[in-house]
Design a protein around this motif. Structure first.
Motif, PDB file in Angstrom:
ATOM      1  N   ALA A  67      12.754  -5.963  36.035  1.00 10.93           N
ATOM      2  CA  ALA A  67      13.206  -5.581  34.692  1.00 10.93           C
ATOM      3  C   ALA A  67      13.480  -6.815  33.844  1.00 10.93           C
ATOM      4  O   ALA A  67      13.155  -6.844  32.636  1.00 10.93           O
ATOM      5  CB  ALA A  67      14.461  -4.715  34.804  1.00 10.93           C
ATOM      6  N   ALA A  68      14.069  -7.856  34.451  1.00 13.07           N
ATOM      7  CA  ALA A  68      14.365  -9.075  33.695  1.00 13.07           C
ATOM      8  C   ALA A  68      13.086  -9.771  33.248  1.00 13.07           C
ATOM      9  O   ALA A  68      12.990 -10.272  32.120  1.00 13.07           O
ATOM     10  CB  ALA A  68      15.213 -10.013  34.557  1.00 13.07           C
ATOM     11  N   ILE A  69      12.078  -9.804  34.096  1.00 10.02           N
ATOM     12  CA  ILE A  69      10.795 -10.424  33.715  1.00 10.02           C
ATOM     13  C   ILE A  69      10.155  -9.636  32.564  1.00 10.02           C
ATOM     14  O   ILE A  69       9.671 -10.205  31.580  1.00 10.02           O
ATOM     15  CB  ILE A  69       9.850 -10.473  34.931  1.00 10.02           C
ATOM     16  CG1 ILE A  69      10.415 -11.426  35.990  1.00 10.02           C
ATOM     17  CG2 ILE A  69       8.449 -10.905  34.506  1.00 10.02           C
ATOM     18  CD1 ILE A  69       9.650 -11.424  37.307  1.00 10.02           C
ATOM     19  N   ASN A  70      10.174  -8.321  32.656  1.00 15.23           N
ATOM     20  CA  ASN A  70       9.555  -7.500  31.605  1.00 15.23           C
ATOM     21  C   ASN A  70      10.321  -7.565  30.297  1.00 15.23           C
ATOM     22  O   ASN A  70       9.758  -7.297  29.222  1.00 15.23           O
ATOM     23  CB  ASN A  70       9.452  -6.048  32.070  1.00 15.23           C
ATOM     24  CG  ASN A  70       8.418  -5.874  33.171  1.00 15.23           C
ATOM     25  OD1 ASN A  70       7.481  -6.658  33.261  1.00 15.23           O
ATOM     26  ND2 ASN A  70       8.611  -4.872  34.021  1.00 15.23           N
ATOM     27  N   ALA A  71      11.594  -7.900  30.344  1.00 13.82           N
ATOM     28  CA  ALA A  71      12.387  -7.999  29.123  1.00 13.82           C
ATOM     29  C   ALA A  71      12.158  -9.311  28.381  1.00 13.82           C
ATOM     30  O   ALA A  71      12.580  -9.447  27.232  1.00 13.82           O
ATOM     31  CB  ALA A  71      13.882  -7.842  29.455  1.00 13.82           C
ATOM     32  N   GLU A  72      11.493 -10.243  29.021  1.00 20.30           N
ATOM     33  CA  GLU A  72      11.246 -11.547  28.380  1.00 20.30           C
ATOM     34  C   GLU A  72       9.915 -11.501  27.621  1.00 20.30           C
ATOM     35  O   GLU A  72       8.839 -11.454  28.230  1.00 20.30           O
ATOM     36  CB  GLU A  72      11.205 -12.645  29.439  1.00 20.30           C
ATOM     37  CG  GLU A  72      10.789 -14.012  28.906  1.00 20.30           C
ATOM     38  CD  GLU A  72      11.535 -14.404  27.655  1.00 20.30           C
ATOM     39  OE1 GLU A  72      12.780 -14.413  27.667  1.00 20.30           O
ATOM     40  OE2 GLU A  72      10.880 -14.696  26.638  1.00 20.30           O
ATOM     41  N   PRO A  73       9.963 -11.506  26.286  1.00 21.65           N
ATOM     42  CA  PRO A  73       8.713 -11.346  25.521  1.00 21.65           C
ATOM     43  C   PRO A  73       7.734 -12.497  25.679  1.00 21.65           C
ATOM     44  O   PRO A  73       6.529 -12.315  25.456  1.00 21.65           O
ATOM     45  CB  PRO A  73       9.213 -11.232  24.079  1.00 21.65           C
ATOM     46  CG  PRO A  73      10.580 -11.862  24.071  1.00 21.65           C
ATOM     47  CD  PRO A  73      11.150 -11.606  25.421  1.00 21.65           C
ATOM     48  N   LEU A  74       8.204 -13.689  26.055  1.00 14.38           N
ATOM     49  CA  LEU A  74       7.301 -14.837  26.168  1.00 14.38           C
ATOM     50  C   LEU A  74       6.699 -14.980  27.563  1.00 14.38           C
ATOM     51  O   LEU A  74       5.893 -15.887  27.786  1.00 14.38           O
ATOM     52  CB  LEU A  74       8.053 -16.125  25.798  1.00 14.38           C
ATOM     53  CG  LEU A  74       8.589 -16.202  24.362  1.00 14.38           C
ATOM     54  CD1 LEU A  74       9.339 -17.515  24.156  1.00 14.38           C
ATOM     55  CD2 LEU A  74       7.454 -16.079  23.347  1.00 14.38           C
ATOM     56  N   ALA A  75       7.092 -14.119  28.486  1.00 15.83           N
ATOM     57  CA  ALA A  75       6.567 -14.217  29.853  1.00 15.83           C
ATOM     58  C   ALA A  75       5.052 -14.075  29.842  1.00 15.83           C
ATOM     59  O   ALA A  75       4.485 -13.313  29.045  1.00 15.83           O
ATOM     60  CB  ALA A  75       7.190 -13.130  30.726  1.00 15.83           C
ATOM     61  N   VAL A  76       4.369 -14.811  30.720  1.00 18.53           N
ATOM     62  CA  VAL A  76       2.898 -14.760  30.743  1.00 18.53           C
ATOM     63  C   VAL A  76       2.403 -13.584  31.568  1.00 18.53           C
ATOM     64  O   VAL A  76       1.199 -13.348  31.643  1.00 18.53           O
ATOM     65  CB  VAL A  76       2.313 -16.087  31.279  1.00 18.53           C
ATOM     66  CG1 VAL A  76       2.717 -17.244  30.399  1.00 18.53           C
ATOM     67  CG2 VAL A  76       2.723 -16.307  32.730  1.00 18.53           C
ATOM     68  N   TYR A  77       3.307 -12.883  32.237  1.00 12.41           N
ATOM     69  CA  TYR A  77       2.895 -11.734  33.046  1.00 12.41           C
ATOM     70  C   TYR A  77       3.926 -10.608  32.943  1.00 12.41           C
ATOM     71  O   TYR A  77       5.055 -10.814  32.474  1.00 12.41           O
ATOM     72  CB  TYR A  77       2.708 -12.129  34.518  1.00 12.41           C
ATOM     73  CG  TYR A  77       3.648 -13.204  35.013  1.00 12.41           C
ATOM     74  CD1 TYR A  77       5.030 -12.990  35.077  1.00 12.41           C
ATOM     75  CD2 TYR A  77       3.151 -14.451  35.414  1.00 12.41           C
ATOM     76  CE1 TYR A  77       5.877 -13.992  35.540  1.00 12.41           C
ATOM     77  CE2 TYR A  77       3.994 -15.453  35.858  1.00 12.41           C
ATOM     78  CZ  TYR A  77       5.354 -15.221  35.926  1.00 12.41           C
ATOM     79  OH  TYR A  77       6.198 -16.201  36.364  1.00 12.41           O
ATOM     80  N   LYS A  78       3.495  -9.460  33.370  1.00  4.85           N
ATOM     81  CA  LYS A  78       4.375  -8.299  33.496  1.00  4.85           C
ATOM     82  C   LYS A  78       4.655  -8.089  34.985  1.00  4.85           C
ATOM     83  O   LYS A  78       3.817  -8.449  35.833  1.00  4.85           O
ATOM     84  CB  LYS A  78       3.705  -7.037  32.917  1.00  4.85           C
ATOM     85  CG  LYS A  78       3.407  -7.135  31.426  1.00  4.85           C
ATOM     86  CD  LYS A  78       2.652  -5.932  30.933  1.00  4.85           C
ATOM     87  CE  LYS A  78       1.218  -5.926  31.453  1.00  4.85           C
ATOM     88  NZ  LYS A  78       0.419  -4.811  30.921  1.00  4.85           N
ATOM     89  N   ALA A  79       5.793  -7.519  35.271  1.00  2.16           N
ATOM     90  CA  ALA A  79       6.183  -7.333  36.670  1.00  2.16           C
ATOM     91  C   ALA A  79       6.244  -5.858  37.009  1.00  2.16           C
ATOM     92  O   ALA A  79       6.618  -5.024  36.181  1.00  2.16           O
ATOM     93  CB  ALA A  79       7.543  -7.986  36.920  1.00  2.16           C
ATOM     94  N   SER A  80       5.859  -5.539  38.234  1.00  2.00           N
ATOM     95  CA  SER A  80       5.940  -4.157  38.715  1.00  2.00           C
ATOM     96  C   SER A  80       6.503  -4.159  40.134  1.00  2.00           C
ATOM     97  O   SER A  80       6.218  -5.075  40.922  1.00  2.00           O
ATOM     98  CB  SER A  80       4.557  -3.494  38.731  1.00  2.00           C
ATOM     99  OG  SER A  80       3.979  -3.490  37.448  1.00  2.00           O
ATOM    100  N   VAL A  81       7.269  -3.119  40.430  1.00  2.00           N
ATOM    101  CA  VAL A  81       7.712  -2.897  41.805  1.00  2.00           C
ATOM    102  C   VAL A  81       6.678  -1.986  42.455  1.00  2.00           C
ATOM    103  O   VAL A  81       6.442  -0.865  41.976  1.00  2.00           O
ATOM    104  CB  VAL A  81       9.103  -2.249  41.846  1.00  2.00           C
ATOM    105  CG1 VAL A  81       9.494  -1.919  43.281  1.00  2.00           C
ATOM    106  CG2 VAL A  81      10.136  -3.169  41.216  1.00  2.00           C
ATOM    107  N   VAL A  82       6.018  -2.476  43.490  1.00  2.16           N
ATOM    108  CA  VAL A  82       4.955  -1.683  44.123  1.00  2.16           C
ATOM    109  C   VAL A  82       5.314  -1.430  45.589  1.00  2.16           C
ATOM    110  O   VAL A  82       5.960  -2.248  46.247  1.00  2.16           O
ATOM    111  CB  VAL A  82       3.592  -2.395  44.022  1.00  2.16           C
ATOM    112  CG1 VAL A  82       3.138  -2.481  42.588  1.00  2.16           C
ATOM    113  CG2 VAL A  82       3.664  -3.788  44.653  1.00  2.16           C
TER     114      VAL A  82
END
Length: 504
Positions: free
Chosen positions: A154-169
């Motif tokens: 959730a913290a990674i996805n909340a960062e608009p400048l992140a170069v990737y999106k995160a998923s729990v798989v």
């Protein structure tokens, strides 16, 4: 209150009602006038609607999009093609070598039993970012709500400048881990181990999908009998599946990678004469609809039908004449070498009929359009500018290169009808008009005038309501007094008759 027939034996209530009917005749006449005015308003509104549609159709023939309409084709479902208005006509053959993929990395070597399990190792959680405002800033430390797998994602996805999106798989039964997906497709968006988040107790990540560009190959590589090249192909790459401006104004979208045995894709771009003809047909249909509505709303009385609400209306008569004249008077200047020469719209398939309607010959129009597109367009979209502001005329009020209805001189049919319909409906503001001028069309003005009249008549009707109520009250009082007096006389007469009878 009335004492119905108490002394007279008359039905005084009925007498009062009949008297009131006579008294209310002026009010009834006012109500009839309101009905007449309402019918006139509805008739003007119906015509206004048709004229507004005509304005829309006429404006459409004054745009480059209409005259530059192109249609496209593709020989395979491996690619689709679109073209902007005015795009270059032509064709292109190619092979879809690959479609774009989006880079994905997964921490599949280490998992946790639940998304709520802690995956941080106590060190800062640094992630890779892309900051357009500060390209040198390539990492950012995040502060997730907790060290759990879910909160880290959730913290990674909340960062608009992140170069990737995160998923729990979940990669196995009760085996959860983190997966990172590039925000855009293509090779340039791919990332390696150096950009993975730090501070995680998930071990190394592996590349699940390698980000790559889409590619189309133009041409074929061929050699002669001695292995010397006869032709060479070239490849065009795109980070997405969209290839813009491969031909000017043409966009190709790859939808699937072709098999080696598949034939090359051939896309074609050609002028869309049918689309242009449809716009002209719309203009003619709208013009005929407006003329029909004017005729219906202004026709006179016959032996079998009553007069229409706007019978004899001189404004409508003039509007109808102007619409027909726009067609009948033709156009000047469609041939730049003969700017004063007059041409008939029949040259491009538009003509008046004996019954006062306009006919469109699509076949003739399409033939003329194919022969000379620019000249054909001038039959509709041509005008002479008035006092435009230019380098040679810095004090001009008009705008160079922009048609201004009822200021510039309309010559093409589209421009003529656009001017007439706007003047009739919404009105126009001309360069130099005072800022206080109210924009209002002729029909709108007539509708407003009729509505003002209706409002005044309704005020008069309301006044009559009060007047008639008072009149009824007075009549009821007068008849009640009369009945009471007659009843008293009857009683006295009966008493005298009884006294005389007792003497006898």
């Amino acid at each position: 209150m009335t004492v119905d027939g108490l002394g007279s034996g008359l039905n005084t209530s009925d007498i009062i009602n009949k008297l009131m009917q006579a008294e209310a005749l002026p009010q009834t006449q006012l109500r009839n006038k309101v009905t007449t005015q309402n019918k006139a308003v509805s008739a003007y509104q119906a015509i206004n609607t048709k004229m507004a549609a005509l304005a829309t159709a006429a404006k459409a023939l004054g745009t480059a999009d209409t005259w530059g309409a192109m249609k496209t084709s593709s020989s395979s479902d491996a690619a689709v093609v679109t073209a902007q208005a005015g795009a270059s006509a032509g064709s292109l053959s190619f092979r879809v070598e690959s479609v774009a993929t989006t880079h994905v990395m997964t921490f599949s070597n280490m998992t946790v039993a639940s998304p709520t399990d802690v995956v941080t190792d106590g060190n800062p959680l640094d992630i890779a970012i892309a900051d357009p405002a500060d390209p040198a800033n390539v990492t950012k430390t995040l502060s997730p709500a907790s060290g759990s797998l879910r909160d880290v994602a959730a913290a990674i996805n909340a960062e608009p400048l992140a170069v990737y999106k995160a998923s729990v798989v979940q990669i196995g039964s009760g085996q959860y881990t983190l997966q990172l997906t590039a925000k855009t497709s293509g090779a340039s968006a791919a990332f390696d181990d150096s950009k993975l988040p730090t501070g995680l107790a998930l071990g190394a990540a592996t590349t699940t999908v390698l980000g790559s560009d889409a590619q189309i190959r133009i041409g074929e590589d061929t050699v002669d009998a001695f292995g010397n090249p006869l032709s060479s192909s070239y490849t065009i790459s795109s980070s997405s599946n969209t290839f813009a401006d491969v031909l000017p104004g043409v966009t190709i979208t790859a939808t699937r990678k072709q098999a080696a045995a598949d034939a090359p894709v051939t896309v074609g771009i050609t002028p869309d004469a049918d689309a242009v003809a449809a716009k002209v047909q719309s203009l003619v249909d709208s013009l005929n609809a407006a003329l029909t509505e004017i005729n219906n709303q202004s026709k006179g009385k016959t032996d079998t039908t009553a007069a229409a609400p706007l019978a004899g209306d001189s404004t409508l008569r003039g509007l109808k004449q102007d619409l027909l004249s726009a067609v009948a008077t033709g156009v000047t200047g469609v041939d730049p070498l003969q700017p004063g020469a007059l041409s008939s719209f029949a040259d491009i398939g538009i003509s008046l009929t004996r019954d006062g309607t306009v006919k469109f010959d699509k076949t003739k129009f399409v033939a003329e359009l194919a022969k000379d597109p620019e000249k054909t367009a001038r039959y509709f979209d041509s005008y002479t500018e008035t006092d435009s502001k230019t380098a040679a005329n810095p004090g001009g009020l008009g705008t160079e290169g922009k048609f201004q209805p009822d200021y510039d001189v309309a010559r093409g049919l589209g421009r003529k009808l656009e001017t007439l319909s706007l003047l009739a409906t919404e009105g126009v503001i001309r360069p130099g008009d005072p800022a206080s001028k109210v924009k209002q069309g002729t029909l709108q003005g007539l509708i407003q005038h009729r509505n003002d009249t209706i409002s005044d008549l309704n005020d008069q009707i309301s006044s009559w309501d009060d007047r008639l109520a008072l009149r009824r009250l007075n009549l009821e009082r007068q008849f009640s007094a009369m009945e009471t007096a007659l009843n008293s006389l009857h009683q006295q007469s009966n008493w005298l008759a009884s006294q005389i009878s007792s003497l006898g």
